[in-house]
Scaffold this active site. Structure first.
Site, short mmCIF file in Angstrom:
data_model
loop_
_atom_site.label_atom_id
_atom_site.label_comp_id
_atom_site.label_asym_id
_atom_site.label_seq_id
_atom_site.Cartn_x
_atom_site.Cartn_y
_atom_site.Cartn_z
N SER A 186 17.62 3.41 2.40
CA SER A 186 18.41 4.44 1.74
C SER A 186 17.61 5.68 1.35
CB SER A 186 19.14 3.87 0.53
OG SER A 186 18.22 3.27 -0.34
N HIS A 238 15.49 6.87 -3.64
CA HIS A 238 16.59 7.79 -3.33
C HIS A 238 16.17 9.23 -3.60
CE1 HIS A 238 19.67 4.36 -4.30
NE2 HIS A 238 18.85 4.07 -3.30
#
Length: 330
Positions: A186, A238
């Site tokens: 991610s 992230h």
């Protein structure tokens, strides 16, 4: 990954009432800029998906729950899969392997990167997932985001953004999270989202309805970053991936200003003299400087064994906000 203090890198999510602006790059869609929607054939993104699925099968094969599980936290899940069966849900509710298997196969772990010269974990952790749910969420997001970008900008630029953003996410994660392992793609996915945002900003003059697109994209990014404050989700990966991709977008996704491609059909005295606008050049230079400085400082701090939490006492709240329902001690 839930359990044992391990962290999964959450994903750029897409809810039922929320959709990615697929017409964002579409010719004749929301932004009519005269570029072909199928300029490139997308093959890299599907290959990345296949590679991640194949890697997960390898992970579960190595994990071999029936052989290695001690039964303390329950029985292996989906025993009919044999050695591919999952760890008990009390240990891993995402239907995946044990933390020890992930650690063995290349999960990001600060101590091993810094003190055991295993810098390769900054890359290998991008290709590991904590479970089926984690894998599906990330791969679906990659398909929604990545295929459109690859069709518009080609596999080289999208591939560079994906990998460098993943590494950027790993560096920031290792600087702030030093007592848990972390896995997931991610950080790279957030890099693609960041690149979409900077592409819109740097190519601002060639789009119509740009304010609506900017608002939609910012909301999507904000929602996904907000999910990262939940426990056991590595929001530093992230954030690091997003910032890396945002800067890389200014460098790699720059397009000629409006009217440049049609200049040969215009009178000589009205033709554009520069392929790019002044603000595009400024964005390019600033982004290049910040990217080089950011990666250099991050890597130097990491391999010196620095704990970034000592330099930022409140930053831990960016990855986990304690409530009455959960603790952020790990």
């Amino acid at each position: 990954m839930v359990g044992n203090g391990d962290l999964e890198r959450g994903t750029a999510t897409k809810s039922r009432n929320q959709s990615y602006p697929q017409s964002y790059y579409a010719s004749g869609g929301t932004f009519d800029v005269g570029y072909s929607d199928s300029q490139w054939t997308s093959w890299l993104v599907p290959m990345i998906v296949v590679a991640n699925v194949a890697m997960f099968v390898v992970i579960m094969f190595v994990n071999n729950c029936p052989k290695h599980h001690d039964g303390f936290q329950g029985e292996c899940v989906a025993k009919f899969l044999g050695r591919l069966s999952f760890q008990p849900l009390r240990e891993n509710p995402l239907f995946g392997p044990s933390s020890s298997t992930l650690e063995k196969l290349g999960a990001l772990e600060w101590d091993k990167v810094v003190h055991q010269n295993q810098a390769w974990r900054l890359i290998t952790c991008i290709w590991l997932h904590a479970g089926v749910i984690h894998l599906l969420a990330n791969m679906l997001s990659l398909v929604f985001i990545g295929i459109r970008l690859e069709q518009q900008f080609g596999f080289v630029r999208v591939g560079l953004i994906y990998m460098l953003s993943g590494i950027g996410g790993s560096i920031l994660s290792a600087l702030f999270i030093q007592r848990s392992i972390s896995v997931g793609a991610s950080g790279a996915l957030f890099g693609l989202l960041g690149a979409m945002l900077s592409e819109l900003l740097t190519n601002w003059t060639i789009y119509s309805n740009k304010a609506a697109a900017l608002f939609t994209l910012v909301i999507i990014i904000a929602i996904n970053l907000a999910v990262g404050i939940l426990p056991h989700v590595d929001n530093f990966a992230h954030i690091g991936g997003f910032l890396s991709g945002f800067l890389l977008g200014f460098l790699l996704l720059i397009r000629p200003q409006f009217g440049w491609l049609e200049r040969q059909h215009l009178p000589a005295d009205t033709r554009l003299k520069s392929k790019y606008t002044v603000h595009q050049y400024v964005f390019w230079v600033v982004a290049a400087i910040l990217l080089i400085v950011g990666f250099t400082v991050g890597l130097v701090m990491l391999f010196k064994g620095e704990n970034a939490n000592k330099h930022c006492s409140w930053c831990h709240y960016l990855s986990c906000v304690p409530t009455s329902r959960w603790s952020c001690n790990n």
